[in-house]
Design an enzyme around this catalytic site. Sequence first.
Site, PDB file in Angstrom:
ATOM      1  N   GLY A  18     -10.116  -3.650   2.937  1.00  0.00           N
ATOM      2  CA  GLY A  18      -9.145  -3.557   4.033  1.00  0.00           C
ATOM      3  C   GLY A  18      -9.301  -2.265   4.812  1.00  0.00           C
ATOM      4  O   GLY A  18     -10.332  -1.581   4.750  1.00  0.00           O
ATOM      5  N   ASP A  19      -8.248  -1.917   5.532  1.00  0.00           N
ATOM      6  CA  ASP A  19      -8.283  -0.733   6.391  1.00  0.00           C
ATOM      7  C   ASP A  19      -8.082   0.578   5.628  1.00  0.00           C
ATOM      8  O   ASP A  19      -8.545   1.639   6.075  1.00  0.00           O
ATOM      9  CB  ASP A  19      -7.187  -0.830   7.461  1.00  0.00           C
ATOM     10  CG  ASP A  19      -5.790  -0.912   6.836  1.00  0.00           C
ATOM     11  OD1 ASP A  19      -5.632  -1.682   5.848  1.00  0.00           O
ATOM     12  OD2 ASP A  19      -4.872  -0.230   7.304  1.00  0.00           O
TER      13      ASP A  19
ATOM     14  N   THR B 173       0.824  -1.208   0.000  1.00  0.00           N
ATOM     15  CA  THR B 173       0.000   0.000   0.000  1.00  0.00           C
ATOM     16  C   THR B 173       0.856   1.256   0.000  1.00  0.00           C
ATOM     17  O   THR B 173       1.954   1.249   0.543  1.00  0.00           O
ATOM     18  CB  THR B 173      -0.842  -0.056   1.294  1.00  0.00           C
ATOM     19  OG1 THR B 173      -1.742  -1.125   1.166  1.00  0.00           O
ATOM     20  CG2 THR B 173      -1.588   1.222   1.581  1.00  0.00           C
TER      21      THR B 173
ATOM     22  N   ARG C 152     -13.426  -8.170  -0.725  1.00  0.00           N
ATOM     23  CA  ARG C 152     -12.804  -7.871   0.581  1.00  0.00           C
ATOM     24  C   ARG C 152     -12.347  -6.403   0.618  1.00  0.00           C
ATOM     25  O   ARG C 152     -11.765  -5.880  -0.319  1.00  0.00           O
ATOM     26  CB  ARG C 152     -11.620  -8.808   0.794  1.00  0.00           C
ATOM     27  CG  ARG C 152     -10.813  -8.558   2.069  1.00  0.00           C
ATOM     28  CD  ARG C 152      -9.646  -7.651   1.823  1.00  0.00           C
ATOM     29  NE  ARG C 152      -8.780  -7.533   3.013  1.00  0.00           N
ATOM     30  CZ  ARG C 152      -7.801  -6.641   3.108  1.00  0.00           C
ATOM     31  NH1 ARG C 152      -7.544  -5.827   2.121  1.00  0.00           N
ATOM     32  NH2 ARG C 152      -7.064  -6.580   4.195  1.00  0.00           N
TER      33      ARG C 152
ATOM     34  N   THR D 298      -0.164   0.861   6.834  1.00  0.00           N
ATOM     35  CA  THR D 298       0.027  -0.272   5.921  1.00  0.00           C
ATOM     36  C   THR D 298       0.200  -1.533   6.755  1.00  0.00           C
ATOM     37  O   THR D 298       0.896  -1.504   7.769  1.00  0.00           O
ATOM     38  CB  THR D 298       1.253  -0.082   5.004  1.00  0.00           C
ATOM     39  OG1 THR D 298       1.555  -1.331   4.375  1.00  0.00           O
ATOM     40  CG2 THR D 298       2.498   0.375   5.774  1.00  0.00           C
ATOM     41  N   GLY D 299      -0.446  -2.605   6.344  1.00  0.00           N
ATOM     42  CA  GLY D 299      -0.311  -3.838   7.109  1.00  0.00           C
ATOM     43  C   GLY D 299      -1.540  -4.715   6.933  1.00  0.00           C
ATOM     44  O   GLY D 299      -2.321  -4.523   5.998  1.00  0.00           O
ATOM     45  N   THR D 300      -1.707  -5.655   7.841  1.00  0.00           N
ATOM     46  CA  THR D 300      -2.852  -6.564   7.782  1.00  0.00           C
ATOM     47  C   THR D 300      -4.117  -5.771   8.104  1.00  0.00           C
ATOM     48  O   THR D 300      -4.419  -5.491   9.267  1.00  0.00           O
ATOM     49  CB  THR D 300      -2.664  -7.716   8.784  1.00  0.00           C
ATOM     50  OG1 THR D 300      -1.416  -8.351   8.483  1.00  0.00           O
ATOM     51  CG2 THR D 300      -3.773  -8.742   8.680  1.00  0.00           C
ATOM     52  N   GLY D 301      -4.847  -5.425   7.054  1.00  0.00           N
ATOM     53  CA  GLY D 301      -5.970  -4.504   7.195  1.00  0.00           C
ATOM     54  C   GLY D 301      -6.976  -4.912   8.257  1.00  0.00           C
ATOM     55  O   GLY D 301      -7.540  -4.063   8.952  1.00  0.00           O
TER      56      GLY D 301
END
Length: 400
Positions: free
Chosen positions: A274-275, A244, A272, A295-298
Amino acid sequence: MRTYFAVLVIGSLLVGVFAVQPEPGPMRASKQQPDPSKKTLLVIHGGAGVLTEQEMKAEGLVRSDFEQALARALAAGHEAVKDKGRTSVNAVEAAIRVMEDSGLFNAGRGAAFNSDGRVELDAAIMEGNMTGQGEGKRDPRKRAGAVTGVAHIKNPISAARAVMEMDGSRHVMLAGDGAETFALGEAVSRRYRIERVSNLYFWSDRRLRHIREEFKKEGAAGGKKSASAATPDHGGSAERRFGTVGAVAVDTDGHLAAGTSTGGLTNKLPGRIGDSPVIGAGTYADDRACGVSCTGTGEVFMRHAVAHDVVARMLYAKNSVADAARATIDALPDEEGGVGGLIALDREGRHTFALSKKSAGMYRGFVTADGQILVAIYAAERPRPINLAPKRQDAKSKGR
Ligand code: ASP
């Protein structure tokens, strides 16, 4: 002799008081920047999943491809905000458009594939402005716009901006076909330079390889879903997961803006979200505190309302931007390869990068008011000054 000791004691006390505290770690915070020409105007990231230099080589890329892409984004953003009257929103949009077009990050042209081989993109932008008064949706404070699940928009960040600036602040988030119809309408697309592209525009050899590897892993696991989105501990390269892009800027009036744009996670289920486009999760701005892009696991960032948490720690616990960011990331459950990270910038021009303990790095950089550009990639590195090279071959042909 007495005088000598007195000088020594007073001297060491003074050193104790005024010595510059060593930075607790390269990813923690930049030093305070009292010189106005050294304050940060714009800070960016290109995702908390980084390739090792060997992995770059295997992809036909070198480190300077990423550094130059970051530098170009910072230069474009700096140009858009450096003078009086320019806005932080312009800087955020300009920087993110460059990263979306670069093909190197998991956003815009370089976006990752869904499990069905299509690309769906999300983006959000937010203003921290806290001045003015209005009623309900027309209140000018903290305007925000987001699009999710778009598949034919070249620069989703501009579509998010168009939503934010929609007449009467009618809506904050538009999804899928509705978002595309709005953003690609004649007047909006012209005003915000929004282009329609085929979903094939986002296809690259590189992302195709990534999705094939994910499928292979799934096959080896007996068809068990190893989708990055579904099982964060799948053990795959973090780069395949997080790429991202995001930006936070402050303008000469002290207004903050933050934006984030993404292709989501490789092998994510169609639909899906995400964040990144969720206000308060992956993106947030408040002039009383800071702007944030994550940025990361949403899924984790949404559940912990990460971007808003940083702002809340500054507002309620009176944390500095660096401490608020660090505490927020440290409160997250980490995962193999790292859960991700964030960038934040306060209105005084103090920025910070915070990364989860197990993350190997984050493509990142910032530009100061006097135009100095600094970038870094790996966790242990400090951002270093970099000069913009004349644009050579871009990622269209490189590593794609
Ligand atoms: N946070 C993004 C998402 O979950 C992924 C990323 O940061 O690369 O969609």
